[in-house]
Scaffold this active site. Structure first.
Site, PDB file in Angstrom:
ATOM      1  N   ARG A 122       0.836  -1.221   0.000  1.00 16.54           N
ATOM      2  CA  ARG A 122       0.000   0.000   0.000  1.00 16.54           C
ATOM      3  C   ARG A 122       0.865   1.263   0.000  1.00 16.54           C
ATOM      4  O   ARG A 122       1.897   1.321   0.663  1.00 16.54           O
ATOM      5  CB  ARG A 122      -0.964  -0.055   1.183  1.00 16.54           C
ATOM      6  CG  ARG A 122      -1.890  -1.265   0.985  1.00 16.54           C
ATOM      7  CD  ARG A 122      -2.980  -1.334   1.977  1.00 16.54           C
ATOM      8  NE  ARG A 122      -3.905  -0.224   1.831  1.00 16.54           N
ATOM      9  CZ  ARG A 122      -4.901   0.001   2.672  1.00 16.54           C
ATOM     10  NH1 ARG A 122      -5.076  -0.802   3.716  1.00 16.54           N
ATOM     11  NH2 ARG A 122      -5.713   1.013   2.484  1.00 16.54           N
ATOM     12  N   SER A 167      -8.392  12.017   1.357  1.00 13.93           N
ATOM     13  CA  SER A 167      -8.093  10.861   2.196  1.00 13.93           C
ATOM     14  C   SER A 167      -7.999  11.288   3.649  1.00 13.93           C
ATOM     15  O   SER A 167      -7.170  12.135   4.008  1.00 13.93           O
ATOM     16  CB  SER A 167      -6.773  10.222   1.750  1.00 13.93           C
ATOM     17  OG  SER A 167      -6.203   9.486   2.808  1.00 13.93           O
ATOM     18  N   ASP A 315     -15.503   2.780   1.276  1.00  8.17           N
ATOM     19  CA  ASP A 315     -15.394   1.396   1.758  1.00  8.17           C
ATOM     20  C   ASP A 315     -16.647   0.568   1.440  1.00  8.17           C
ATOM     21  O   ASP A 315     -16.639  -0.655   1.605  1.00  8.17           O
ATOM     22  CB  ASP A 315     -15.146   1.384   3.273  1.00  8.17           C
ATOM     23  CG  ASP A 315     -13.768   1.926   3.621  1.00  8.17           C
ATOM     24  OD1 ASP A 315     -12.890   1.950   2.747  1.00  8.17           O
ATOM     25  OD2 ASP A 315     -13.571   2.329   4.787  1.00  8.17           O
ATOM     26  N   ARG A 346      -9.612  -3.294  -5.186  1.00 11.01           N
ATOM     27  CA  ARG A 346     -11.027  -3.687  -5.061  1.00 11.01           C
ATOM     28  C   ARG A 346     -11.810  -3.572  -6.372  1.00 11.01           C
ATOM     29  O   ARG A 346     -12.890  -4.147  -6.487  1.00 11.01           O
ATOM     30  CB  ARG A 346     -11.708  -2.890  -3.941  1.00 11.01           C
ATOM     31  CG  ARG A 346     -11.266  -3.363  -2.569  1.00 11.01           C
ATOM     32  CD  ARG A 346     -11.957  -2.645  -1.432  1.00 11.01           C
ATOM     33  NE  ARG A 346     -11.551  -3.230  -0.165  1.00 11.01           N
ATOM     34  CZ  ARG A 346     -11.649  -2.603   1.011  1.00 11.01           C
ATOM     35  NH1 ARG A 346     -12.138  -1.377   1.083  1.00 11.01           N
ATOM     36  NH2 ARG A 346     -11.272  -3.216   2.117  1.00 11.01           N
TER      37      ARG A 346
HETATM   38  C1  S3P Z   1     -10.092   5.579   7.030  1.00  9.12           C
HETATM   39  C2  S3P Z   1     -10.113   6.305   5.867  1.00  9.12           C
HETATM   40  C3  S3P Z   1     -10.376   5.725   4.543  1.00  9.12           C
HETATM   41  C4  S3P Z   1     -10.994   4.328   4.627  1.00  9.12           C
HETATM   42  C5  S3P Z   1     -10.329   3.472   5.670  1.00  9.12           C
HETATM   43  C6  S3P Z   1     -10.380   4.130   7.033  1.00  9.12           C
HETATM   44  C7  S3P Z   1      -9.776   6.272   8.292  1.00  9.12           C
HETATM   45  O1  S3P Z   1      -9.170   5.642   3.826  1.00  9.12           O
HETATM   46  O2  S3P Z   1     -10.936   3.684   3.376  1.00  9.12           O
HETATM   47  O3  S3P Z   1     -10.978   2.207   5.756  1.00  9.12           O
HETATM   48  O4  S3P Z   1     -10.056   5.711   9.383  1.00  9.12           O
HETATM   49  O5  S3P Z   1      -9.272   7.402   8.243  1.00  9.12           O
HETATM   50  P1  S3P Z   1      -8.564   6.932   3.073  1.00  9.12           P
HETATM   51  O6  S3P Z   1      -8.556   8.029   4.033  1.00  9.12           O
HETATM   52  O7  S3P Z   1      -7.172   6.567   2.644  1.00  9.12           O
HETATM   53  O8  S3P Z   1      -9.472   7.153   1.898  1.00  9.12           O
END
Ligand code: S3P
Length: 428
Positions: A122, A167, A315, A346
């Protein structure tokens, strides 16, 4: 491991309480660990990802006691963290890796992060690049792009950073570094991502300024321990929202679901796809809106999902794809290239696995095109070690004409260890 899911010919009835939110559980442990004084977390998600976060902070000397879903953290402030003598093992958790990097960057010690095979693929440059701009000393595979990552704690200075992607993990890592930096730190993003960090930092006594697409903190603030009541995870509820809509003769109630507006893209999609549902008993707990869902078998319609809706349901796209296979008409998902860098790619895993059961999904660069009205049949399918792919496929098995064999179902315990118990409880 392989799990045989008999073609159930069941309907879904009754009610379940949705387990705690993964994003909020992670943050409660992290913030409690750097706060001064005691933090108590109720309805903590006992998923493997959140347990990885607990172990990382224990390895830095924080006393954390857990009895079932209540966690007590004896915080000694940010400066109370100690240099870990072991690797910090983040397991499968991207949230742990990225948020913890923001904290480790401003310590006065050395630390090393390692995770599983999925974590090793990742992208981490999305946080190591802005953290280095703040003064962080981070090294790792391919110049800090991938785990294992080594952090040499260093004095940080505030920055204004324009993130190329929406994000919450990037935003949170930078804001957490910003609390320990000199001056002000601002993060701007193209669309608003989930705002649990901003809300919870407020509950821990930190001032955060935020608007539609930016958030800022002043450095040098301290967190004070508090009590956090974690709402149920809407991303976990989504599997049962879709199950209730696609399984014939069903009507189920999902209690205690978080309704933070940065997470409710799935609710917009339920409306767009004509799913019959109600939200009842709406209330606010620990600064987060919560309610109960009642959902029933529906005549589903195809739709288009794109733009600023995507970060609000990122998600949930695997389970929305399954819903779309049962809709009248086509569903198009675009602007969702982020799906390619989740626990698995995904876009690819959804299309490959659902197509094995008779779906007609065409992957595109940034999404997929799903033909509706495709009956599903049995077969051998694989979670690819991705919890959300595993749960989506288990829900698919409820409407297949013959049995499904699901490979690697154990991945589901990353975010929903009681998933199969809940499914059995609702199946009639
Ligand atoms: C999350 C943010 C999301 C999500 C992940 C949890 C978090 O990812 O997909 O399951 O707790 O901040 P991104 O912020 O990279 O989109």
């Amino acid at each position: 491991m392989t799990k045989v899911l008999e073609s159930q010919k069941v309907s879904l009835k009754g009610e379940i309480a949705i387990p705690g939110d993964k994003s909020i559980s992670h943050r409660a442990v992290m913030f409690g660990s750097i706060a001064e004084g005691k933090t108590t977390v109720h309805n903590f998600l006992e998923g493997e990802d959140c347990l990885s976060t607990i172990e990382c902070f224990r390895a830095m000397g924080v006393e954390i006691n857990r009895t079932e879903d209540v966690v007590e953290i004896n915080g000694r402030g940010f400066n109370g963290l100690k240099e870990p003598s072991q690797l910090l093992d983040v397991g499968n958790s991207g949230t742990t890796t990225r948020l913890i990097l923001g904290l480790l960057a401003g310590t006065d010690f050395h630390s090393c992060l390692i995770g599983d095979d999925s974590i090793a693929k990742r992208p981490m440059a999305r946080v190591t690049v802005p953290l280095r701009l703040m003064g962080a000393k981070i090294d790792g595979r391919e110049n800090g792009q991938y785990t294992p990552l080594a952090v040499r704690g260093h004095a940080l200075k505030g920055i204004t950073y324009e993130s190329p992607v929406a994000s919450a993990q990037i935003k949170s890592a930078i804001l957490l570094a910003g609390i320990n930096a000199e001056g002000k730190t601002t993060v701007k993003e193209p669309h608003k991502s989930r705002d649990h960090t901003e809300r919870m930092l407020g509950a821990f006594g930190v001032e955060v300024e935020s608007d539609e697409t930016s958030a800022s903190v002043e450095g040098g603030q301290t967190l004070k321990g508090t009590t956090v009541n974690v709402p149920g995870d809407i991303s976990s509820a989504a599997f049962f929202l879709v199950a209730g809509a696609i399984v014939p003769n069903s009507r189920i109630r999902l209690q205690n679901v978080g309704l933070n507006p940065t997470r409710t893209g799935i609710v917009d999609v339920l409306d767009m796809m004509n799913v019959k549902y109600k939200i009842e008993a709406e209330r606010v707990e620990s600064g987060e809106p919560v309610g109960d869902f009642v959902v029933e078998t529906s005549d589903i319609k195809g739709t288009e999902i794109s733009g600023d809706l995507i970060p609000r349901l990122i998600d949930e796209i695997p389970i929305i794809a399954l819903l779309a296979t049962q809709a009248e008409g086509e569903t198009i998902i675009k602007d969702a290239a982020e799906l390619r860098v989740k626990e698995t790619d995904r876009i690819s895993t959804v299309a490959t696995e659902l197509n094995k059961l008779g779906a007609d999904i065409t992957p595109t660069e940034d999404g997929m095109i799903i033909k509706g009205g495709t009956p599903l049949h049995g077969g051998n399918i694989d979670s690819h070690g991705d919890h959300r792919i595993g749960m989506m496929l288990a829900v698919a098995s409820l409407i297949t004409s013959s049995k499904v064999e699901l490979e690697r179902p154990e991945a589901i315990s990353v975010s929903y260890p009681t998933f199969f118990e809940h499914l059995a409880k609702l199946s009639r």
